[in-house]
Design an enzyme around this catalytic site. Structure first.
Site, PDB file in Angstrom:
ATOM      1  CG  ASP A  95      -0.577   0.016   2.501  1.00 54.98           C
ATOM      2  OD1 ASP A  95      -0.198   0.872   3.391  1.00 54.98           O
ATOM      3  OD2 ASP A  95       0.138  -1.253   3.285  1.00 54.98           O
ATOM      4  CD  GLU A 182      -3.353   4.395  10.316  1.00 55.38           C
ATOM      5  OE1 GLU A 182      -2.577   4.650  10.926  1.00 55.38           O
ATOM      6  OE2 GLU A 182      -3.394   4.513   9.054  1.00 55.38           O
TER       7      GLU A 182
END
Length: 289
Positions: A95, A182
């Site tokens: 990613d 996150e």
């Protein structure tokens, strides 16, 4: 006058006067030719045994010390290439975002990478400046691609969903959209979960595909476990031999981000590396039809 008889005296006289043979005088031997011997070559002076030069000794010692310091520096301070993939998996991916700068996607494809998640948006207005290039180049080299949004807790989820939808155009064969969460911010846990579901539903309605939820192992266990079981999960968990979550009929564990310090040819510097829980056929079944 003649003499008829010889006396003894006569005999003695005759003996004396009898002609003697001539004496042989030895010839003088010719003088021996003097042979002049060539002068003996002068003996070369012996070289004194060479002693090692103190200068060369110290120079060699300095070179060895420098080499030892270089090796020590590399061992302690230079980031080493880590193995990109853990054992027991066969479908690999990365990613990326603008932090990886310009990526040589052809080289990435040649290094066993089958899929890639590309950062598209963040918050209400931010678009990743490398998104369009990464999005197009990954498709050109036949890497299965997916786009993700980085969630900001204090920004309204509707606005964040709208930012992603306006930026990303998905096609058949692409992975579903991804919500990267996150941080909790100052939101109560219940409100955070409700806001996340707003984003997920809005994006699902726009693309006709249920999004993937990305988070860390600790964040998932603290805030999300048991509340998003309907979504495919992508979990980040580093420095462990295997992810401490298990794929089950209840939990749709799909991806494991096992390191944020991987190295792949074609990508400058470190990159996040991931594996898919399944085969290539199963990965394609997750993609948009």
């Amino acid at each position: 006058m003649s003499r008829k008889g010889k006396s003894a005296e006569d005999d003695a006289w005759d003996a004396i006067t009898k002609k003697q043979p001539p004496r042989r005088v030895p010839r003088p031997k010719p003088a021996a030719k003097s042979v002049v011997k060539p002068a003996a070559k002068a003996a070369k002076p012996r070289k004194k045994a060479s002693r090692p030069s103190p200068y060369k000794f110290w120079l060699g010692l300095a070179a060895l010390a420098t080499l030892a310091l270089v090796v020590l520096y590399v061992e302690l301070f230079v980031e080493k290439r880590k193995s990109a993939w853990p054992e027991g998996h066969s479908v690999y991916g990365v990613d990326v975002s603008h932090y990886q700068k310009e990526i040589d996607w052809q080289q990435v494809r040649q290094n066993e990478v089958s899929f890639a998640f590309v950062k598209a948006t963040e918050g209400r207005t931010i678009q990743d400046k490398q998104f369009q290039r990464n999005w197009e180049k990954a498709r050109e080299v036949d890497i299965i691609r997916g786009a993700y949004h980085f969630y900001i807790p204090h920004v309204k989820p509707e606005l964040q969903a709208a930012n992603f939808i306006a930026t990303v155009q998905l096609s058949s064969g692409d992975l579903p959209p991804v919500l990267d969460v996150e941080v909790r911010g100052r939101k109560p846990v219940g409100q955070l979960r409700a806001d996340l579901k707003v984003w997920l539903r809005q994006v699902e309605d726009a693309y006709g595909a249920k999004p993937i939820l990305y988070t860390s192992y600790a964040f998932y266990k603290d805030y999300l476990d048991g509340h998003f079981d309907d979504y495919h999960l992508w979990i980040a968990h580093y420095n462990v031999p295997e992810l401490r979550l298990e794929k089950s009929s209840r939990r749709k564990l799909a991806f494991w981000q096992h390191t944020d310090g991987g190295t792949i040819k074609g990508i400058d510097g470190m990159v996040d590396c991931n594996v898919f829980y399944g085969s290539m056929r199963e990965l394609r079944s997750v993609c948009l039809p």
